[in-house]
Design an enzyme around this catalytic site. Structure first.
Site, PDB file in Angstrom:
ATOM      1  N   LEU A  69       2.678   6.535  -4.893  1.00 14.41           N
ATOM      2  CA  LEU A  69       3.915   7.011  -5.541  1.00 14.41           C
ATOM      3  C   LEU A  69       3.764   8.406  -6.147  1.00 14.41           C
ATOM      4  CD1 LEU A  69       5.384   3.797  -7.255  1.00 14.41           C
ATOM      5  CD2 LEU A  69       6.263   4.998  -5.251  1.00 14.41           C
ATOM      6  N   ARG A  70       2.554   8.841  -6.368  1.00 18.21           N
ATOM      7  CA  ARG A  70       2.255  10.222  -6.831  1.00 18.21           C
ATOM      8  C   ARG A  70       2.651  10.516  -8.273  1.00 18.21           C
ATOM      9  NH1 ARG A  70      -1.208  10.460  -2.738  1.00 18.21           N
ATOM     10  NH2 ARG A  70      -0.384  11.260  -0.782  1.00 18.21           N
ATOM     11  N   HIS A  78     -11.062   0.856   0.870  1.00 20.93           N
ATOM     12  CA  HIS A  78     -10.865   1.989   1.781  1.00 20.93           C
ATOM     13  C   HIS A  78     -12.198   2.170   2.493  1.00 20.93           C
ATOM     14  CE1 HIS A  78      -9.252   6.080   2.856  1.00 20.93           C
ATOM     15  NE2 HIS A  78     -10.532   6.224   3.117  1.00 20.93           N
ATOM     16  N   ASP A 125      -8.715   3.525  -3.368  1.00 23.56           N
ATOM     17  CA  ASP A 125      -8.112   3.959  -2.106  1.00 23.56           C
ATOM     18  C   ASP A 125      -8.083   5.479  -1.953  1.00 23.56           C
ATOM     19  OD1 ASP A 125      -6.688   3.326   0.413  1.00 23.56           O
ATOM     20  OD2 ASP A 125      -5.216   4.631  -0.519  1.00 23.56           O
ATOM     21  N   HIS A 141       3.155  14.081   1.149  1.00 22.81           N
ATOM     22  CA  HIS A 141       2.590  15.407   0.897  1.00 22.81           C
ATOM     23  C   HIS A 141       3.690  16.426   1.138  1.00 22.81           C
ATOM     24  CE1 HIS A 141      -1.528  14.153   0.353  1.00 22.81           C
ATOM     25  NE2 HIS A 141      -1.504  13.469   1.481  1.00 22.81           N
ATOM     26  N   HIS A 186      -5.731  -0.439   5.579  1.00 22.96           N
ATOM     27  CA  HIS A 186      -5.451   0.351   6.791  1.00 22.96           C
ATOM     28  C   HIS A 186      -6.508   0.265   7.905  1.00 22.96           C
ATOM     29  CE1 HIS A 186      -7.798   3.057   4.297  1.00 22.96           C
ATOM     30  NE2 HIS A 186      -6.774   3.445   3.574  1.00 22.96           N
ATOM     31  N   HIS A 210       0.844  -1.209   0.000  1.00 24.33           N
ATOM     32  CA  HIS A 210       0.000   0.000   0.000  1.00 24.33           C
ATOM     33  C   HIS A 210       0.876   1.256   0.000  1.00 24.33           C
ATOM     34  CE1 HIS A 210      -4.043   1.805   1.401  1.00 24.33           C
ATOM     35  NE2 HIS A 210      -3.302   2.758   0.863  1.00 24.33           N
ATOM     36  N   ASP A 251       0.871   2.508   3.783  1.00 24.10           N
ATOM     37  CA  ASP A 251       0.023   3.604   3.302  1.00 24.10           C
ATOM     38  C   ASP A 251       0.883   4.862   3.132  1.00 24.10           C
ATOM     39  OD1 ASP A 251      -2.060   5.077   2.376  1.00 24.10           O
ATOM     40  OD2 ASP A 251      -3.135   5.219   4.279  1.00 24.10           O
TER      41      ASP A 251
HETATM   42  O1  DOR Z   1      -4.176   9.542   4.817  1.00 25.49           O
HETATM   43  C1  DOR Z   1      -4.357   9.082   3.688  1.00 25.49           C
HETATM   44  N1  DOR Z   1      -3.733   9.605   2.624  1.00 25.49           N
HETATM   45  N2  DOR Z   1      -5.207   8.066   3.531  1.00 25.49           N
HETATM   46  C2  DOR Z   1      -5.568   7.630   2.309  1.00 25.49           C
HETATM   47  O2  DOR Z   1      -6.325   6.682   2.231  1.00 25.49           O
HETATM   48  C3  DOR Z   1      -5.056   8.303   1.107  1.00 25.49           C
HETATM   49  C4  DOR Z   1      -3.769   8.957   1.374  1.00 25.49           C
HETATM   50  C5  DOR Z   1      -3.311   9.889   0.273  1.00 25.49           C
HETATM   51  O3  DOR Z   1      -3.406   9.526  -0.904  1.00 25.49           O
HETATM   52  O4  DOR Z   1      -2.797  10.957   0.600  1.00 25.49           O
END
Ligand code: DOR
Length: 434
Positions: A67-68, A183, A156, A313, A236, A64, A309
């Protein structure tokens, strides 16, 4: 040729937990043998990795990861995410489809695999979307996704709100033998909540999300799994209620598996008293009782896997008022020592840790990994369980820094991460007393 010598080799699939040497050639595990065995002659000329004092396990698999790429490369790329994975001891990862564009079609899946081949140092397994654009309105083309290389489907980050559509999704996924990764958060119950609902949320005045938001959807997904016969995997898991519902479903033979993330067995919602947005995650950190239940679920096997997970960010999304911050925690570079805490606390045995972090994820995703059997891909993690180090996010390989564990003193590090016989990461942690 590579010889990993003198380590404690643990491979739950083969029931192996003993001191062995591992001989690798051409990207494949050729042999496992004890010291002094005649195979040693075959290893002449091999590069020798001294694994004395280390645990040698099938390469860790994180099922999980976000990778963005494509779309949010300022947070993470396939290259940087893979480097972070390698540093954390992972040799394989599954990446979630909430990219931009969403991975809901063959072209995006192929793009990810192509980028991974060119710039990724670990094995990358794309997860396709359940619904087009993650909009929860119509199904994504799952056959096409599978043919292109997707190993599972998931929306997700979002729950598929419409239960009838989720039923059809499971029927469709079952046809392609794709697990559906769920999710579980009822958006209406979440409302505008930003943290766990309880004593702390009341005290600090942030809007809470009750456990029921998760439990309701876990129960629904299990019900639909029974109806459709689809393999369902609960992502999660964060609540005591979910653990109970999954335990009961498994006892009835429902095809459900589950994962949790290190933050759910390490942190509770009291941490939010500082309003540090690095503790903001979805589902939210719960209370101490839930943390206990998650550990119990891992111990009993109700929860099959530990996955990070990993949700990178940037400061743009995190250095804002709590209500506006994006949820997510990066986990690839801290998961191993946090999971090893469960071993020192007696929650998991060392083979149990390997099951949660390698064998079971491989089984759930249906990928030919998670073992050190002769003839299998030489994906190996050599772990020094005694290596003590302090987390410094500014030294992370990830492009993002949103870890709540910065400054923590942890124990356990991947000394060597080996993918198909190639050492892709080597780290030496100088002894430090903490
Ligand atoms: O906290 C989270 N961030 N939970 C998720 O299910 C998605 C993830 C995200 O993509 O930032």
């Amino acid at each position: 040729m590579l010889l990993i010598s003198k380590g404690r080799v643990i491979d739950p699939l083969q029931g192996v937990d003993e001191y062995l040497n591992i001989l690798i050639e051409g990207g494949t595990i050729i042999d496992l043998f004890p010291d002094g065995a005649q195979q040693e002659r075959r290893a002449a000329g091999a590069r020798i990795i001294d694994a004395a004092g280390c645990v040698v396990v099938p390469g860790l698999i994180d099922m999980h990861v976000h990778l963005r790429e494509p779309g949010h490369e300022y947070k993470e790329t396939i290259e940087s995410g893979c480097r972070a994975a390698a540093a954390g001891g992972f040799t394989s990862l599954a990446c979630m489809p909430n990219t931009n564009p969403v991975n809901d079609n063959q072209a995006v899946t192929e793009y990810i695999l192509d980028r991974a081949r060119k710039s990724g140092c670990v094995n990358v397994y794309p997860v396709g979307a359940i619904t087009a654009g993650l909009r929860g309105e119509s199904l994504a083309p799952m056959g096409e996704l599978k043919a292109a290389g997707a190993v599972a489907v998931s929306d997700d980050g979002k729950t598929v709100k419409n239960s009838e559509l989720m039923r059809r999704a499971m029927e469709y996924a079952r046809h392609f033998n794709l697990p559906v990764i769920c999710h579980c958060e009822d958006v209406d119950v979440v409302g505008g909540g930003v943290m766990n609902e309880g004593y702390t949320s009341t005290r600090i005045g942030l809007k809470g999300i009750p456990n029921a938001a998760e439990d309701i959807i876990v129960a629904r997904e299990i019900s639909l799994a029974e109806l459709t016969g689809c393999r369902v995997h609960i992502a999660h898991v964060s609540t005591e209620g979910s653990v109970g519902i999954i335990r009961e479903a498994k006892s009835r033979g429902v095809k459900v598996t589950a994962e949790t993330a290190p933050h759910y067995f390490t942190l509770s919602d009291e941490r939010l008293e500082t309003f540090d947005t690095n503790f903001k995650v979805n589902p939210p950190l719960r209370c101490a009782r839930d943390v206990e239940a998650i550990m119990q679920g891992l111990k009993e096997g109700v929860i099959d896997a530990i996955a990070t997970d990993h949700a990178p960010h940037s400061s743009l999304e995190k250095e804002v008022e709590f209500d506006y911050a994006s949820p997510g925690i990066i986990g690839l570079e801290t998961a191993l020592p946090l999971a090893l805490r469960l071993v020192s606390e007696g929650v998991l045995s060392m083979p149990g840790f390997v099951e949660k972090c390698s064998l079971n994820p491989a089984r759930i995703l249906g990928i030919p990994k998670g073992t050190l059997s002769r003839g299998s891909d030489a994906d190996v993690t050599v772990i020094d369980p005694a290596a003590a180090w302090r987390v410094a996010v500014n030294q992370f390989k990830s492009r993002s820094r949103n870890s709540p564990f910065n400054g923590w003193d942890l124990k356990g590090k991947a000394r060597y991460t080996i993918v198909k016989g190639e050492v892709i990461e080597e780290s030496f942690v100088p002894a430090r007393s903490i």
